[in-house]
Write a protein that holds these residues in place. Structure first.
Motif, short mmCIF file in Angstrom:
data_model
loop_
_atom_site.label_atom_id
_atom_site.label_comp_id
_atom_site.label_asym_id
_atom_site.label_seq_id
_atom_site.Cartn_x
_atom_site.Cartn_y
_atom_site.Cartn_z
N ASN A 36 0.83 -1.20 0.00
CA ASN A 36 0.00 0.00 0.00
C ASN A 36 0.87 1.26 0.00
OD1 ASN A 36 -2.35 -1.47 0.00
ND2 ASN A 36 -2.62 -1.40 2.21
N TRP A 37 1.94 1.22 0.80
CA TRP A 37 2.85 2.36 0.84
C TRP A 37 3.47 2.59 -0.54
CZ3 TRP A 37 8.15 2.80 0.09
CH2 TRP A 37 8.72 4.00 0.48
N GLU A 74 0.95 4.04 -2.96
CA GLU A 74 0.72 5.47 -2.75
C GLU A 74 1.84 6.30 -3.36
OE1 GLU A 74 -1.75 7.26 -1.42
OE2 GLU A 74 -2.93 5.41 -1.37
N ARG A 75 3.09 5.86 -3.16
CA ARG A 75 4.21 6.63 -3.72
C ARG A 75 4.17 6.59 -5.26
NH1 ARG A 75 3.79 6.59 0.84
NH2 ARG A 75 2.45 8.28 0.15
N LYS A 110 1.57 6.24 -7.06
CA LYS A 110 0.43 7.08 -7.45
C LYS A 110 0.82 8.56 -7.46
CE LYS A 110 -4.23 8.21 -5.85
NZ LYS A 110 -5.24 7.93 -4.80
N GLU A 111 1.64 8.97 -6.47
CA GLU A 111 2.08 10.37 -6.42
C GLU A 111 2.96 10.73 -7.63
OE1 GLU A 111 3.97 10.42 -2.65
OE2 GLU A 111 2.10 10.53 -1.51
N TYR A 126 0.93 10.90 -10.69
CA TYR A 126 0.17 12.15 -10.73
C TYR A 126 1.03 13.28 -11.30
CZ TYR A 126 -1.69 16.51 -8.81
OH TYR A 126 -2.13 17.79 -8.66
N HIS A 162 4.19 16.66 0.95
CA HIS A 162 4.32 15.20 0.97
C HIS A 162 5.67 14.87 1.62
CE1 HIS A 162 1.27 15.87 -2.08
NE2 HIS A 162 0.89 14.62 -1.93
#
Length: 553
Positions: free
Chosen positions: A69-70, A73-74, A76-77, A80, A106
């Motif tokens: 999950n971590w 998230e990274r 995904k950033e 983005y 962040h």
């Protein structure tokens, strides 16, 4: 056999009933104690090892979720940032400013770097200039090659030059609006946050968590006994243990955890278990010392030996009065067991009745009372499980049907209105197909939670009817109030941040609701109310979804 028993009696002078009973009770207690200790030693050790394996594997499962999950998230950033208009149009000054602003909000990212289509560093947020033009191309790096193929990439854990702390690198390709390759953006993310999360799940005082790559190089090592300085020294060194050898020789694509006994790098006998991460590119290892795992086992053996010796002594001293009073308390036990057999799980034995009974029997009575209490508690748990939906935690269809039967009878008697609302998630199949069933399940739980907290009157029942359908039972509720509550639920669900079709984060899951209201009479049955609500739901779905249709009789 009879001759052997007679010989024993003659040799030991056991000529009275009291002596014979004493002998056999003594022998029985002695042999039983030995057998029990042997069985306990065998099975309890296996039990503790099984529990240790289960706990390590359970922790690994949670830790794997934390890591993945971590990482997601990274990634995904960085994805983005790569998809921002300023990145697609390669507006370097704006990109640099955006990267700087992004880093301020962040904290887990330490630096963001942009490589142009030829692999030259063009923006480095860690440098003073920000926008730079390096004359060294990094086009031979794996993450750049992956970017040229349109793929994202996760790089190994390294020590950042900017922060002097372990970081992990995530990259994503940049394409212009007309799909021309513009380069690669990568970000260095702090590993310390994951370390903090993982360190909270170490086992006991000797528990240790180690993250390694495919070559068994240590990327992070956490435990209560390893200080930060030592942990930094171990990074980038190889792990030389049996578990590391097993990792090197196993099929890395497997997701099964493994449990073995070995000597770790500190020379301690440990139990360890590992699980692969990110398609076998990394491995997470949990260790705990054998001494800690088995310490309570050996202590319990000593305690049980002491208890066995005490029982033998008490048996020798109290065998005669015990033989006289044994049948009376046993009769109470039989009665209590029969009570449980008949279904009375509240049956308990009064301790004062057995004050003069032997310790063994008192212990048996205590265990019986605990067993009775446990059975009663398990029975309550089973009743709760039979009435609750496992996924969402709200009432299930069986509970709804029982409640509907009860409220129908009461409403018919009091001539009060009874309302039912059926809810159907509009895009659950698309959510499952696009994001997977885990996201679909998360959607179901979020919607159930929202309905439960929106419809919070004491008499109302919220239940999962099946699949993606929910149902609300609204006793003593008129048409206007039922329609108002249904619309309130629809609006609350409409604003839930749940992604829907097309991976558009500005879209939200919606529900269609059919509401039925009637006053029960003897000429009706409760199925007519359910059918009416189902018809209303069908109309709501047919008219474009995300709406409320109300019907009444």
């Amino acid at each position: 056999m009879h001759g052997l028993i007679s010989l024993i009696y003659r040799m030991l002078g056991l000529r009275t009933i009291a002596r014979q009973l004493f002998f056999w009770v003594f022998l029985l207690i002695f042999l039983s104690s030995c057998l029990y200790l042997l069985s306990y030693t065998t099975f309890d050790k296996k039990k503790r090892l099984d529990e240790t394996e289960m706990n390590l594997q359970y922790a690994l499962t949670n830790q794997r979720l934390i890591m993945e999950n971590w990482a997601a998230e990274r990634a995904k950033e960085i994805r983005y940032l790569a998809n921002l208009p300023v990145s697609k149009e390669r507006q370097l000054e704006q990109m640099n400013q955006t990267f700087q602003n992004f880093l301020q909000t962040h904290e887990e990212l330490v630096a963001i770097v942009y490589l142009d289509e030829d692999g030259f560093v063009t923006i480095d947020s860690a440098s003073n200039e920000g926008v730079i033009h390096s004359d060294v191309s990094l086009k031979d790096r794996d993450y750049f090659k992956a970017g040229q193929q349109g793929k994202e990439y996760m790089y190994d854990v390294v020590v950042s030059k900017a922060s002097d702390k372990p970081v992990i690198v995530f990259s994503a390709p940049v394409y212009s609006t007309n799909d021309q390759f513009q380069g690669v953006i990568f970000g260095a993310a702090h590993l310390s946050k994951v370390n903090d999360l993982l360190s909270a799940s170490t086992h006991g005082e000797s528990g240790e968590i180690i993250l390694i790559n495919q070559e068994t190089v240590i990327l992070t090592q956490l435990s209560e006994n390893i200080n930060e300085e030592f942990a930094s020294e171990t990074i980038a060194t190889k792990l030389h243990t049996d578990i590391a050898n097993k990792i090197l020789t196993q099929e890395t694509s497997t997701v099964e955890t493994n449990f073995i006994s070995y000597v770790n790098d500190q020379g301690d006998d440990v139990f360890g278990s590992f699980v692969p991460l990110f398609d076998g590119r990394y491995f997470l290892i949990n260790e705990i010392s054998k001494k800690e795992v088995l310490q309570s086992h050996y202590q319990m053996i000593m305690v049980m030996l002491s208890i066995s010796m005490a029982i033998l002594i008490l048996g020798m001293l109290l065998i005669i009065p015990v033989s006289r009073h044994l049948l009376r308390p046993l009769s109470y036990l039989v009665e209590a067991i029969n009570e449980i057999k008949m279904g009375n799980y509240n049956s308990q034995l009064a301790p004062q009745i057995f004050k003069s009974s032997p310790l063994e029997l008192q212990q048996f009575i205590k265990v019986f009372d605990e067993m009775s209490a446990t059975i009663q508690e398990k029975n309550k748990i089973l009743q709760n499980l039979s009435s609750t939906d496992e996924l969402t935690g709200i009432a299930n269809r069986r509970t709804f049907n029982r409640s509907l039967e009860r409220e129908w009878t009461r409403a018919e008697k009091e001539q009060a209105p009874l309302s039912v609302a059926f809810l159907d998630i509009d895009f659950l199949k698309e959510i499952n197909d696009t994001f997977g069933h885990q996201v679909g399940d998360h959607c179901l739980k979020n919607i159930a939670h929202t309905i439960k907290h929106t419809i919070n009157r004491p008499k109302d029942i919220v239940a999962r009817y099946g699949g993606d359908e929910f149902v609300i039972l609204l006793p003593e509720t008129h048409r206007e109030e039922a329609a108002h509550l249904a619309e309130k639920v629809r609006k609350q669900i409409e604003i839930l941040p749940i992604p829907t079709v097309g991976n558009k984060m500005d879209r939200y899951a919606t529900v269609s609701i059919g509401v039925a209201i009637l006053i029960p009479s003897k000429t009706m049955n409760k199925e007519s109310l359910v059918q009416l609500a189902d018809q209303a739901l069908y109309e709501a779905k047919s008219k474009g979804k995300n709406s409320v249709i109300t019907k009444s009789i």
